[in-house]
Design a protein around this motif. Sequence first.
Motif, PDB file in Angstrom:
ATOM      1  N   VAL A  12       0.875  -1.333   0.004  1.00  0.00           N
ATOM      2  CA  VAL A  12      -0.097   0.152   0.046  1.00  0.00           C
ATOM      3  C   VAL A  12       0.854   0.957   0.061  1.00  0.00           C
ATOM      4  N   ILE A  13       1.941   1.450   0.949  1.00  0.00           N
ATOM      5  CA  ILE A  13       2.690   2.645   0.741  1.00  0.00           C
ATOM      6  C   ILE A  13       3.445   2.812  -0.551  1.00  0.00           C
ATOM      7  N   MET A  14       4.100   1.630  -1.135  1.00  0.00           N
ATOM      8  CA  MET A  14       4.546   1.711  -2.411  1.00  0.00           C
ATOM      9  C   MET A  14       3.590   2.412  -3.265  1.00  0.00           C
ATOM     10  N   PHE A  15       2.446   1.891  -3.570  1.00  0.00           N
ATOM     11  CA  PHE A  15       1.509   2.362  -4.375  1.00  0.00           C
ATOM     12  C   PHE A  15       1.136   3.874  -4.009  1.00  0.00           C
ATOM     13  N   ALA A  16       1.079   4.292  -2.709  1.00  0.00           N
ATOM     14  CA  ALA A  16       0.746   5.589  -2.314  1.00  0.00           C
ATOM     15  C   ALA A  16       1.845   6.536  -2.762  1.00  0.00           C
ATOM     16  N   LEU A  17       3.148   6.089  -2.551  1.00  0.00           N
ATOM     17  CA  LEU A  17       4.326   6.992  -2.720  1.00  0.00           C
ATOM     18  C   LEU A  17       4.364   7.205  -4.424  1.00  0.00           C
ATOM     19  N   LEU A  18       4.404   6.026  -5.058  1.00  0.00           N
ATOM     20  CA  LEU A  18       4.162   6.154  -6.531  1.00  0.00           C
ATOM     21  C   LEU A  18       3.297   6.966  -7.232  1.00  0.00           C
ATOM     22  N   ALA A  19       1.797   6.793  -6.622  1.00  0.00           N
ATOM     23  CA  ALA A  19       0.959   7.626  -7.072  1.00  0.00           C
ATOM     24  C   ALA A  19       1.055   8.999  -6.745  1.00  0.00           C
ATOM     25  N   SER A  20       1.398   9.341  -5.646  1.00  0.00           N
ATOM     26  CA  SER A  20       1.735  10.929  -5.122  1.00  0.00           C
ATOM     27  C   SER A  20       2.757  11.685  -6.119  1.00  0.00           C
ATOM     28  N   GLY A  21       3.304  10.948  -7.081  1.00  0.00           N
ATOM     29  CA  GLY A  21       4.463  11.828  -8.121  1.00  0.00           C
ATOM     30  C   GLY A  21       5.563  11.505  -7.514  1.00  0.00           C
ATOM     31  N   LEU A  22       6.130  10.890  -6.442  1.00  0.00           N
ATOM     32  CA  LEU A  22       7.508  10.725  -5.928  1.00  0.00           C
ATOM     33  C   LEU A  22       8.273   9.966  -6.934  1.00  0.00           C
ATOM     34  N   TRP A  23       9.319  10.490  -7.217  1.00  0.00           N
ATOM     35  CA  TRP A  23      10.277   9.828  -8.467  1.00  0.00           C
ATOM     36  C   TRP A  23      10.298   8.146  -7.849  1.00  0.00           C
ATOM     37  N   VAL A  24      10.405   7.351  -8.879  1.00  0.00           N
ATOM     38  CA  VAL A  24      10.449   5.717  -8.710  1.00  0.00           C
ATOM     39  C   VAL A  24      11.446   5.437  -7.588  1.00  0.00           C
ATOM     40  N   ALA A  25      12.850   5.869  -8.152  1.00  0.00           N
ATOM     41  CA  ALA A  25      13.919   5.669  -7.454  1.00  0.00           C
ATOM     42  C   ALA A  25      13.586   6.050  -5.780  1.00  0.00           C
ATOM     43  N   LEU A  26      13.146   7.055  -5.699  1.00  0.00           N
ATOM     44  CA  LEU A  26      12.955   7.478  -4.370  1.00  0.00           C
ATOM     45  C   LEU A  26      11.581   6.600  -3.688  1.00  0.00           C
ATOM     46  N   SER A  27      10.702   6.412  -4.265  1.00  0.00           N
ATOM     47  CA  SER A  27       9.651   5.531  -3.754  1.00  0.00           C
ATOM     48  C   SER A  27      10.323   4.336  -3.564  1.00  0.00           C
ATOM     49  N   LEU A  28      11.050   3.689  -4.329  1.00  0.00           N
ATOM     50  CA  LEU A  28      11.721   2.192  -3.870  1.00  0.00           C
ATOM     51  C   LEU A  28      12.377   2.483  -2.722  1.00  0.00           C
ATOM     52  N   LEU A  29      13.268   3.656  -2.489  1.00  0.00           N
ATOM     53  CA  LEU A  29      13.897   3.709  -1.309  1.00  0.00           C
ATOM     54  C   LEU A  29      13.206   4.198  -0.192  1.00  0.00           C
ATOM     55  N   GLY A  30      12.031   4.734  -0.229  1.00  0.00           N
ATOM     56  CA  GLY A  30      11.153   5.199   0.638  1.00  0.00           C
ATOM     57  C   GLY A  30      10.677   3.682   1.171  1.00  0.00           C
ATOM     58  N   VAL A  31      10.019   2.954   0.590  1.00  0.00           N
ATOM     59  CA  VAL A  31       9.250   1.644   0.808  1.00  0.00           C
ATOM     60  C   VAL A  31      10.348   0.868   1.831  1.00  0.00           C
ATOM     61  N   GLY A  32      11.531   0.857   1.185  1.00  0.00           N
ATOM     62  CA  GLY A  32      12.755   0.050   1.917  1.00  0.00           C
ATOM     63  C   GLY A  32      12.928   0.498   3.243  1.00  0.00           C
ATOM     64  N   MET A  33      13.024   1.931   3.399  1.00  0.00           N
ATOM     65  CA  MET A  33      13.305   2.620   4.709  1.00  0.00           C
ATOM     66  C   MET A  33      12.210   2.419   5.693  1.00  0.00           C
ATOM     67  N   VAL A  34      10.895   2.336   5.358  1.00  0.00           N
ATOM     68  CA  VAL A  34       9.771   1.911   6.243  1.00  0.00           C
ATOM     69  C   VAL A  34       9.947   0.685   6.599  1.00  0.00           C
ATOM     70  N   GLY A  35      10.192  -0.142   5.676  1.00  0.00           N
ATOM     71  CA  GLY A  35      10.246  -1.733   6.251  1.00  0.00           C
ATOM     72  C   GLY A  35      11.389  -1.835   7.144  1.00  0.00           C
ATOM     73  N   MET A  36      12.303  -1.234   7.014  1.00  0.00           N
ATOM     74  CA  MET A  36      13.572  -1.295   7.837  1.00  0.00           C
ATOM     75  C   MET A  36      13.408  -0.573   9.142  1.00  0.00           C
ATOM     76  N   VAL A  37      13.151   0.682   8.965  1.00  0.00           N
ATOM     77  CA  VAL A  37      12.993   1.381  10.322  1.00  0.00           C
ATOM     78  C   VAL A  37      12.056   0.707  11.244  1.00  0.00           C
ATOM     79  N   PHE A  38      10.695   0.521  10.654  1.00  0.00           N
ATOM     80  CA  PHE A  38       9.749   0.104  11.585  1.00  0.00           C
ATOM     81  C   PHE A  38       9.719  -1.454  11.963  1.00  0.00           C
ATOM     82  N   PHE A  39      10.217  -2.249  11.072  1.00  0.00           N
ATOM     83  CA  PHE A  39      10.325  -3.539  11.502  1.00  0.00           C
ATOM     84  C   PHE A  39      11.536  -4.549  11.625  1.00  0.00           C
ATOM     85  N   THR A  40      12.539  -3.664  11.691  1.00  0.00           N
ATOM     86  CA  THR A  40      13.809  -4.291  11.872  1.00  0.00           C
ATOM     87  C   THR A  40      14.746  -3.504  13.076  1.00  0.00           C
TER      88      THR A  40
END
Lengths: 434, 180, 301
Positions: A12-40
Amino acid sequence: MSTILLTVLLIVIMFALLASGLWVALSLLGVGMVGMVFFTDAPTGQIMATTIWGASNSWALAALPLFIWMGEILFRSRLSEELFSGLAPWMTRLPGRLMHVNIIGCGIFAAVSGSSAATAATIGKMSIPELNKRGYAERMIIGTLAGSGTLGLLIPPSIILIVYGVATEESIARLFVAGVLPGIMLVVFFMGYVGIWSLLNPTQVPRERSDLGLMQKIYSARNLIPVVLLIAGVIGSIYVGIASPTDAAAIGVAIALLLSWVSGTLSWKTFVEGLMGATRTSCMIAMILAGAAFLTVAMGFTGIPRLLAEWIGSLGLTPYELLAALTVFFVVLGCFLDGISVVVLTVAVILPLVEQAGIDLIWFGIYIVIVVEMSQITPPVGFNLFVLQALTGKNILYVARAALPFFLLLVLAVVMVVAFPEIVTFLPSQLDAS
Amino acid sequence: MRTFLDALYRLSGAFAALCLIAICTIVLLQVGANLIDAVAAAVTGTAIGLVIPSYAEFAGFFLAAASFFALAYTLRTGGHIRVTLFIQKMTGLPRRIVEIWCTGTGAAMAGYLAYYLVLLVVESWEYNDLSTGMVAIPIWIPQLPMALGVIVLTISLTDEFLRVLRGLPPSYEGLESGEG
Amino acid sequence: ASWDMPTPYPDNNFHTMNIKEFAEDVAKATDGALEIRVHSGGSLFKHPEIKNAVRSGQVPIGEFLLSRLSNENAVFQVDSVPFLATSYADGRRLWAASREKIEALLEKQNMMVLFAVPWPPQGLYANKPIEALDDLKGVKFRAYNTATERLAQLAGAVPTQVEAADVPQAFATGQVQAMITSPSTGANSKAWDFLDHYYQTAAWLPKNVVVVNTRTFRKLDEATRQAVLDAAARAEERGWAASEAETNAKEAELKDNGIKVSPPNAALAGSLSDIGKSMVAEWKETAGADGAAILAKYENK
Ligand code: NA
Ligand code: NA
């Protein structure tokens, strides 16, 4: 939090970031960051830096900007016009006419390029303006390119087969050989589809001059000499043993510069434009790859891919059921990750299941490439889609819709190699015989 | 200030292009060496063994430098891909909010990454990490362009962020290939 | 606690299998208090990144090829000096002689060695028979670092740079004609597709090490630390035995697929051994006092 819930949340976060117009490379980074910061508990920033450095200084990847640059040079030379005037007389009788140039052009170019994005980009740069000018249906132009671009991964050389071969310790030479027949089969499928579509939609295919005699056709084929020289130079340098596949990309640039100089289209202006175009495009692709590499590592830390694969393994499926399940799994994963990441992420976990089911690993390599090729043309993350979006200015959904029939043809190709595994295994088995 | 920043983005783009040329040149030198060797072997019976040491490693380093130096230049010329599907029809305030979100989040993420990339370079420098091929290159040297490139990207995204805050259109507007 | 462990080689590699057993061993001994999750085949960090990832605590534990660090300090190269240690017995003695120095060097980078396991001994692969050193003259020989480049030069061969992934193609097109690598790598890359001769030169036995971040390790309680060390000791023993078994299995696989597997004849072995002597001397120069101390300890049987 359960893994399923976490997976859904990240999607869902990936879709939201991509849909919001954030650049693809940064969206991928962003989802990775959320996954790592909150769940590891792992140190996110440091791991991001390490991963991005590791993903960026790659020898295998060095061929990518060079092939893109070659395309930019050819785009500004007379080669695209020559390619058309050379091929056109031979294609005018085929239903679908010059749209076949996209498919054959990609098929030929795939023999010098290891990447599907570079294949779609180079041929597309040459053919889109020509086909548009002649009035072909834009959806079919984009669709044929999106589909045939994926040949870059199947017809050797292939970056992804190298990744797979290294990960599974299978012979890369064998994998390369195994990709040839399925590649040709796909070319036939694509051309067949274009032919049938054209017969059903005759008004959407512009007329071409078709009154040339055989001698005139052969005479017009002289226009193909530069392309042939280019391909012969690139493949020939590998064949006589003076260049590796990546080296050959640099030879391609040199020959392309030479050709455009000879034809009088090389000026300081076109040189700089071509170079800066290549710099931009390869920067864009390299950053998406870097973002995907970080997301891959982040997923590795969360353990999601492994748990999903283990869950599939726990179902106790027959080989056919397993392949059907894996296909769905790869297609879903491929919607969000690039092909190489999909292979790297899952091969380690899935391979034991595959071996256990008695599936040949060379065959599985080709199967996985075809399935991963699908992921190049599924939204929201599909490299061929991004490349064509950049080339045509159409939005990604339009591009994806145009690519859909070719996606289905790839599904058909999977069914074919499952039903007739010899399509894959025949050529490698000839290696043993020799 | 404006002139300085524009020059900075252009300069780092030019560096990136030079790195691309460097990849091509170094590979062609090795291919040329192989060609001379092949000819020598055909004529005299033995190859000379001309080697551009660590050329593959060097090509990889130049690739990284090319990719990162080009970041800001690519941003300003609309080269970075994004999904424009949902935002392309927006105009006025909603569109401005989208661009504020994109450039603001982008600047924050690029800054975060730049910080850790600098730490990585410092760590490589402190431990004197070396490349593993024939030529031992201190790894901080090829890592430095990466950190610098992301710093320039952070500056340019901040620049864009301030522009859209002031109500100006972002400089990549209209240049994006994704806008259709 | 649970540790993510990146390793460079795939699941079916004997190093990876040994490490997975090590992980199970630790889990069992600590009643699941310490779980090691092995990420094989470079699926978490790629080989070049693993060492620094452990050093800075991005992951607590990892595996890498020790001689990758040769450029940093020649001492790391000791197990890859050609013809210094040419059997498993020699290899064990060399590890015993060098372990302390290597541990001290890695300690400076915040890492502790848990165990080291050798690859099978490096053999000579060629696409034509090599009866004497003269047969290597002018042959294009794969070089991937300074040591292999020097070896090729001393043998009168032509050092040629080929990336691992390009090896089959390079043989097929004549870009290279000979290489030195383990029977595992040869069999795994299906060397019979592109060459016919394998000589058991046993030139050296390079090792993979498993290291743990020192600070992370110190944070474990006494009992868990001991459990890890015990499991590591068992893994090292198991790994050396597995390596020998791997040598036999992979050489048999080469043979079964039509490669002529044989020991080098006396003339070739003699010449190679001479080359080895000069390379050991050269290594001693670059490795300084530490190198000399290791050699003295190793030669003092
Ligand atoms: Na290809
Ligand atoms: Na996709």
